[in-house]
Design an enzyme around this catalytic site. Structure first.
Site, PDB file in Angstrom:
ATOM      1  CG  HIS A  64      -1.904  -1.149   1.213  1.00 42.04           C
ATOM      2  ND1 HIS A  64      -1.793  -2.219   2.060  1.00 42.04           N
ATOM      3  CD2 HIS A  64      -2.973  -1.399   0.442  1.00 42.04           C
ATOM      4  CE1 HIS A  64      -2.777  -3.079   1.829  1.00 42.04           C
ATOM      5  NE2 HIS A  64      -3.503  -2.613   0.835  1.00 42.04           N
ATOM      6  NE  ARG A  66       4.396   6.084  -5.980  1.00 42.04           N
ATOM      7  CZ  ARG A  66       4.804   7.197  -5.393  1.00 42.04           C
ATOM      8  NH1 ARG A  66       3.977   7.891  -4.633  1.00 42.04           N
ATOM      9  NH2 ARG A  66       6.042   7.646  -5.572  1.00 42.04           N
ATOM     10  CE  LYS A 106      -1.788 -10.855 -11.118  1.00 42.08           C
ATOM     11  NZ  LYS A 106      -1.609 -10.351 -12.442  1.00 42.08           N
ATOM     12  CB  SER A 362      -4.405  -0.714 -16.340  1.00 45.60           C
ATOM     13  OG  SER A 362      -5.007  -1.898 -16.795  1.00 45.60           O
TER      14      SER A 362
END
Ligand code: GLU
Length: 471
Positions: A64, A66, A106, A362
């Site tokens: 986490h 970022r 994921k 993405s």
């Protein structure tokens, strides 16, 4: 010694090998290495025949440092806790390497996708999204899924629709998932982005004369003999773009078997043959190989594993004849196999670099959703007019009449797809240069994977250091 495949241990070994080249504090390195959270869920699904089945699924958020965290969702029987955690870790390093400002994540649903009808898959996907939303494991600012093995734009559109129905008018709700169809808030170029990125990465590699000389290969992609394992979205597009660059496809593997054609085969013809007959086997002019994995050992210049992890192992590493292995899949080479290939002088383009094109685009899609405007919308016409003005002024200088012909290709204003592809190309080129720079600094016998991983670890660690909580 038999090689045990523990994906998480493999990723950790590769991390440790690279971390030894950094100067970060061991506590900080431990934080960077560990997977922060894994959410396990099981839920019942009604099959078309009225029976109820319990489905198991996971979502791992590795880091986490970022936000949001980012990474695909796979539908496969290989899915388990360790697999999603390992893949989430690879996402963290991949994003850092190509400067995409996300942590890694994921997800996976443990199903044999082909055994379910479209309606059943929709119910599974929607319920999975609901479970993620309940625990804050999906959202534009916390965790943003995308396609992966066994999923695509269709699943992403079910996800965004379910999220929208639960989010009560949240302004940026469309940015809760990427890889959506263009009509549902997706971006042009995302579908083929991973394969295109693979092609750009291979092109960078083949353009370096000294490396090609060491491998006894000519410079450039033109004429290179290529084997691709997996004709899914990534493998198909990688093969297509490399073929367009002049590579010769000499082997293709799919789960039903493999074909080899030393003089080359045409990708679109093979795809048409598979559509017609249901298999790549018995393709006119090609030879069937008894086992799908035999294709990995074919005589070629570039081998592209584009399927699942754990494909190149100590069992086949010594038999691989390719001089360049381009990891389009995540984790296709085990650490011990990697050592064998390195020792044999094979150049490995690591997964965290080579398949980063998907998450890069993405990121562009996420930005598009947050800005609520299509890239190119504001400047396209302005650019075109400016280019046209310049051309007319030049014509005037030459004493020619300004042309009222159609605008030539090079004077066109940039569309969304032009901007996406050029952003992707730049990203892959810059990351390659940074890896090569790192190699030069660490000593040239350092391999690409270690150099890429050192770059990635450094970028994540520096973000943590800026937080000021680590020594
Ligand atoms: N599943 C892809 C990957 O492994 C794409 C992830 C994304 O776009 O978030 O990189």
């Amino acid at each position: 010694m038999t090689e045990q495949f523990d994906f998480r241990a493999q990723v950790n070994r590769s991390f440790d090998r690279a971390a030894a080249f950094t100067r970060h504090h061991p506590t900080l390195l431990a934080q960077v290495r560990e997977c922060n959270s894994v959410y396990y869920m099981s839920f019942p699904i009604k099959r078309d025949d009225g029976t109820i089945e319990v489905i198991e699924a996971w979502r791992a958020e590795h880091s986490h440092h970022r936000l949001p965290t980012k990474g695909g969702i796979r539908f496969s029987m290989t899915v388990n806790r360790d697999e999603v955690a390992a893949l989430a870790a690879l996402m963290t390093f991949k994003c850092a390497l190509v400067d995409v400002p996300f942590g890694g994540a994921k997800g996976g649903v443990r199903i044999a996708r082909h055994k379910y009808s479209e309606g059943e898959l929709e119910r599974i996907t929607r319920r999975y999204t609901f479970e993620l939303k309940r625990k804050n494991f999906i959202g534009p600012g916390c965790d943003v899924p995308a396609p992966d093995y066994g999923t695509g734009p269709r699943e992403m559109s079910w996800i965004v629709d379910t999220y929208l129905s639960l989010s009560g008018g949240e302004l940026n709700a469309l940015a809760c998932v990427t890889g959506k169809p263009v009509t549902q808030g997706g971006i042009r170029g995302r579908l083929e982005a991973t394969g295109r990125g693979v092609c750009y990465g291979i092109r960078e590699c083949c353009s370096i004369a000294e490396d090609m000389k060491r491998l006894k290969l000519s410079t450039g992609v033109e004429g290179k003999r290529l084997v691709v394992q997996g004709l899914g979205n990534v493998g198909y597009h990688a093969a297509k773009f490399l073929e367009e660059e002049g590579a010769v496809l000499v082997g293709i593997a799919e789960y039903e078997g493999a074909v080899s054609a030393p003089n080359g085969l045409k990708l679109e013809e093979l795809v048409a043959h598979r559509k017609e007959t249901g298999t790549i086997l018995d393709f006119p002019g090609a030879t069937n190989l008894p086992n799908s994995s035999d294709a990995l050992e074919l005589d070629c210049d570039i081998l592209i594993p584009a399927a699942l992890e754990n494909q190149i192992t100590t069992k086949n590493a010594s038999a691989i004849k390719a001089k360049i292995v381009g990891e389009a899949a995540n984790g296709p080479t085990t650490e011990d196999a990697d050592a064998i290939l390195r020792q044999r002088g094979v150049l490995i383009l690591p997964d965290i670099y080579l398949n980063a094109g998907g998450v890069t685009v993405s990121y562009f899609e996420w930005l598009k959703n947050l800005s609520h405007v299509r890239f190119g919308r504001l400047q396209k016409r302005y650019e075109e007019r400016a280019h046209k003005g310049l051309l007319d002024a030049l014509a005037k200088l030459h004493g020619d009449q300004p042309s009222d012909h159609e605008t030539p290709e090079f004077a066109r204003g940039a569309d969304e797809i032009d901007l996406v592809n050029s952003g992707l190309e730049e990203t892959m080129a810059v990351a390659y240069r940074e890896i090569v720079d790192r190699k030069t600094r660490l000593g040239n016998d350092i391999d690409m994977r270690t150099a890429a991983m050192v770059n990635a670890i450094d970028k994540v660690a520096v973000t943590y250091e800026e937080l000021g909580i680590f020594p």
